[in-house]
Design an enzyme around this catalytic site. Sequence first.
Site, PDB file in Angstrom:
ATOM      1  N   LYS A 252       0.815  -1.209   0.000  1.00 22.50           N
ATOM      2  CA  LYS A 252       0.000   0.000   0.000  1.00 22.50           C
ATOM      3  C   LYS A 252       0.847   1.256   0.000  1.00 22.50           C
ATOM      4  CE  LYS A 252      -3.572  -2.140   2.743  1.00 22.50           C
ATOM      5  NZ  LYS A 252      -4.247  -2.227   3.986  1.00 22.50           N
TER       6      LYS A 252
HETATM    7  N1  GLU Z   1      -6.488  -7.078   8.095  1.00 26.88           N
HETATM    8  C1  GLU Z   1      -5.386  -7.846   7.615  1.00 26.88           C
HETATM    9  C2  GLU Z   1      -4.745  -7.139   6.449  1.00 26.88           C
HETATM   10  O1  GLU Z   1      -5.372  -6.317   5.807  1.00 26.88           O
HETATM   11  C3  GLU Z   1      -5.778  -9.234   7.142  1.00 26.88           C
HETATM   12  C4  GLU Z   1      -6.044 -10.126   8.256  1.00 26.88           C
HETATM   13  C5  GLU Z   1      -6.443 -11.529   7.892  1.00 26.88           C
HETATM   14  O2  GLU Z   1      -6.869 -11.798   6.761  1.00 26.88           O
HETATM   15  O3  GLU Z   1      -6.370 -12.363   8.786  1.00 26.88           O
HETATM   16  O4  GLU Z   1      -3.594  -7.399   6.182  1.00 26.88           O
END
Ligand code: GLU
Length: 317
Positions: A252
Amino acid sequence: MKEIRGRFAPSPSGPLHLGNLFCGLLSWLSAKKQNGAWVLRIEDLDPLRSYPEQVESCLAALRWFGLDFDEGPEKEGLCAPYFQGARTALYQQAFEKLTAKGLVYPCFCSRAELHAASAPHLSDGSVVYSGRCAGLTREQAAEKAKKRPPAFRLRVPDETIVFEDGVYGEVRQDLRAECGDFILRRSDGVFAYQLAVTVDDALMGMTEVVRGRDLLASTPRQLYLYRLLGYKPPRFYHIPLLLDENGARLAKREGALGLAALQKRFKTPEKLLGRLAFAAGLIDRPAPLTAQELAREFSWEKLKREDVRLPPGFYKP
Ligand code: GLU
């Protein structure tokens, strides 16, 4: 509730890039192929790194790709709310349950202390905790708490956690040696990803979790939490990372192409999906196709195990 439940759990900390979408796509394909439900959960756990406009852009990106979700923001189902920021009470309950088992202790170590030169590092950049605060008495902890608020850690046993990943096969991790006592709640009161994601995946009835292989090292910690909290774990599929044309990981913060740029270059999502699916080994030529069409042909066996490098010219209109 449908028998199969998959999910996509992006953090709205920056624009979704192709690597996130690749993950969302695979999770969607797997759920749809099995006629399952697909859930969108926004992981806005950290208020300092979550932006509402990124939720909007995520929704727009999923819409453009044709990745429709059955439950999620603006489509509340049985497991609402679908924002982690609104689920703190559930994390607190789990935290209290673990505390009642005598497995949680306050940790006052500073960043510098944690990252001391001698500390062994994990593949995800975190360090194996030395256990420095594990033996503090109640009085010592109370004294220290006057100066700084503590984080809270979970004691881990000297045990190797073994599980079968749907993509990478058997994974083993010695909890104490390779991970150490890990954080459940930060010193600013924010619950840690490991706790929140376990509580959410369990309470939302997930039967499968698809995510990047960068999170593979987190899964043994989560499996340990599943056990302590009495939850049934889902099946895990960790997926290869997407690399740009130079072999660097899409991220990102590095300004990987966002939705608007992708839409401008590709005009239709089918062309991009076709190229992406081909690069990942899911189809045998890079012809345009819809997510629905791809779902019909999808199987986990086709997915490459090694990281997927986008070929030169990938982004050419
Ligand atoms: N929120 C996490 C991320 O965007 C992903 C977590 C998950 O898939 O367990 O990297």
